[in-house]
Write a protein that holds these residues in place. Structure first.
Motif, PDB file in Angstrom:
ATOM      1  N   GLY A 156       0.827  -1.200   0.000  1.00 41.21           N
ATOM      2  CA  GLY A 156       0.000   0.000   0.000  1.00 41.21           C
ATOM      3  C   GLY A 156       0.857   1.243   0.000  1.00 41.21           C
ATOM      4  O   GLY A 156       1.912   1.271   0.645  1.00 41.21           O
ATOM      5  N   ASP A 202       0.059  -1.574   4.079  1.00 44.85           N
ATOM      6  CA  ASP A 202      -0.839  -2.607   3.562  1.00 44.85           C
ATOM      7  C   ASP A 202      -0.070  -3.602   2.710  1.00 44.85           C
ATOM      8  O   ASP A 202       0.683  -3.218   1.812  1.00 44.85           O
ATOM      9  N   LEU A 355      -4.574  -7.028   3.333  1.00 41.90           N
ATOM     10  CA  LEU A 355      -5.803  -6.628   2.650  1.00 41.90           C
ATOM     11  C   LEU A 355      -6.069  -7.509   1.440  1.00 41.90           C
ATOM     12  O   LEU A 355      -5.193  -7.702   0.588  1.00 41.90           O
ATOM     13  N   LEU A 358      -6.092  -5.303  -1.951  1.00 41.41           N
ATOM     14  CA  LEU A 358      -4.927  -4.498  -2.342  1.00 41.41           C
ATOM     15  C   LEU A 358      -4.667  -4.587  -3.842  1.00 41.41           C
ATOM     16  O   LEU A 358      -4.302  -3.603  -4.462  1.00 41.41           O
TER      17      LEU A 358
END
Length: 358
Positions: A156, A202, A355, A358
């Motif tokens: 992320g 992330d 996640l 993502l």
């Protein structure tokens, strides 16, 4: 030598009944179950010195000997002292110099030249980072971000306060230029109100463990742990559990729960003060009054423990020298202190979020 001690499960003797209710909640039984787990007496409370002396009047030395154990105990918790992982920086550099070296080397890659505004902002941020003692934090985060990207992992681009840092941008922690969007660094790290920086990162949910394993291997498995969380009994859960233990009809308990507030800050005391309908119901129904009385006693107690969805701590020494640890059925080692207390002990949590999107 001979020692007198006191098995304590509740503080006051009058808490024995409440403890009995809690045992029933824990063992999924009711007060009417004849074969349930129970304590046979109401003596498992914290007794006074006078009570202990009376109980052990034939062995007075057994009371005084307890002081020998107290005198041998010496635990000093060093609170507020920063505890960051040890860094391997190239020869010829100290951590501050290496952080500046990495940032300087990326200015032209990020900006195409060396704008005076960027250099000035970088100098300011580096001085604050050094002043507050978080140089190692930025180097550590940048290291495992590089490792993740080197393994072809999606990462992320950084969000929250980290996007206000030119240092984060130059290290590749975030791909957002804070100067282009007029984002302020002080939201992340402020010398006038020092609190640990908090960079949310992330990773793909099916690769998150890979990067945590990298951190364990680099810094030592005994230097790395995830952080525990405690789920506590809220107003509605307390009422439902107590109602079941007391044998109250589920429909009646459900109706009572409809009058109770939800949300993380809700509590029975406030509900009783604010709801005249609830207060009237309690006055008119002895069974409901008993449920509320016991529910207020168990409300806020820990129901179960789990692992924080993101937080990982890395120490410069074996973590058992800093915080107590525990291992759950999943095999994940966690701190026994939750997030705020871990921070008080000088550990800086690093967030590894997994996640699916993502």
């Amino acid at each position: 030598p001979l020692l007198a001690t006191n098995d304590i499960h509740y503080v006051r003797q009058e808490d024995a009944r409440l403890h009995d209710v809690l045992l029933c909640i824990q063992t999924d039984s009711t007060l009417n179950d004849s074969n349930r787990m129970r304590f046979d007496t109401q003596e498992f409370y914290l007794k006074s010195q006078q009570e202990m002396e009376k109980l052990f009047s034939d062995f007075p030395e057994a009371i005084s000997n307890s002081l020998e154990i107290a005198d041998r105990c010496n635990l000093e918790l060093e609170l507020g002292i920063l505890n960051l992982p040890k860094l391997d920086v190239p020869e010829g550099f100290d951590p501050e110099g290496y952080l500046r070296h990495l940032c300087d080397g990326n200015i032209e890659n990020r900006y195409g030249s060396r704008p005076a505004e960027v250099v000035q902002r970088l100098d300011y941020e580096l001085s604050v980072i050094a002043q507050t003692g978080y140089t190692g934090y930025f180097l550590t985060v940048a290291d495992f971000i590089r490792e993740a990207k080197g393994r072809g992992m999606l990462v992320g681009p950084g969000r929250g306060s980290a996007t206000g840092s030119v240092v984060s941008y130059l290290l590749g922690i975030t791909d957002i230029d804070p100067l282009a969007y007029h984002l302020i660094f002080e939201r992340m790290l402020n010398p006038e109100r020092v609190s640990p920086p908090d960079i949310d990162l992330d990773f793909p949910d099916d690769r998150r463990e890979d990067i945590i394993d990298y951190v364990r291997n680099k810094y030592g498995a005994d230097h790395v742990a995830q952080v525990i969380t405690f789920s506590r009994m809220g107003p509605r859960a307390s009422v439902r559990d107590v109602g079941r233990v007391l044998g109250v009809a589920p429909d009646k308990t459900n109706e009572l729960c409809k009058l109770l507030p939800g949300g993380p800050k809700a509590n029975l005391t406030t509900a009783l003060e604010e709801s005249s309908e609830l207060a009237q119901l309690i006055r008119s129904d002895d069974e409901i009054e008993q449920v509320i009385a016991y529910a207020r006693g168990v409300e806020g107690l820990v129901r179960h423990v789990s692992v924080h969805a993101a937080a990982v701590v890395i120490s410069d020494r074996p973590l058992t020298d800093v915080v107590p640890l525990c291992g759950g059925s999943s095999g994940v080692v966690t701190t026994q202190y939750s997030m705020d207390d871990v921070t008080a002990c000088g550990l800086v949590k690093m967030d590894f979020l997994g996640l699916k999107t993502l």
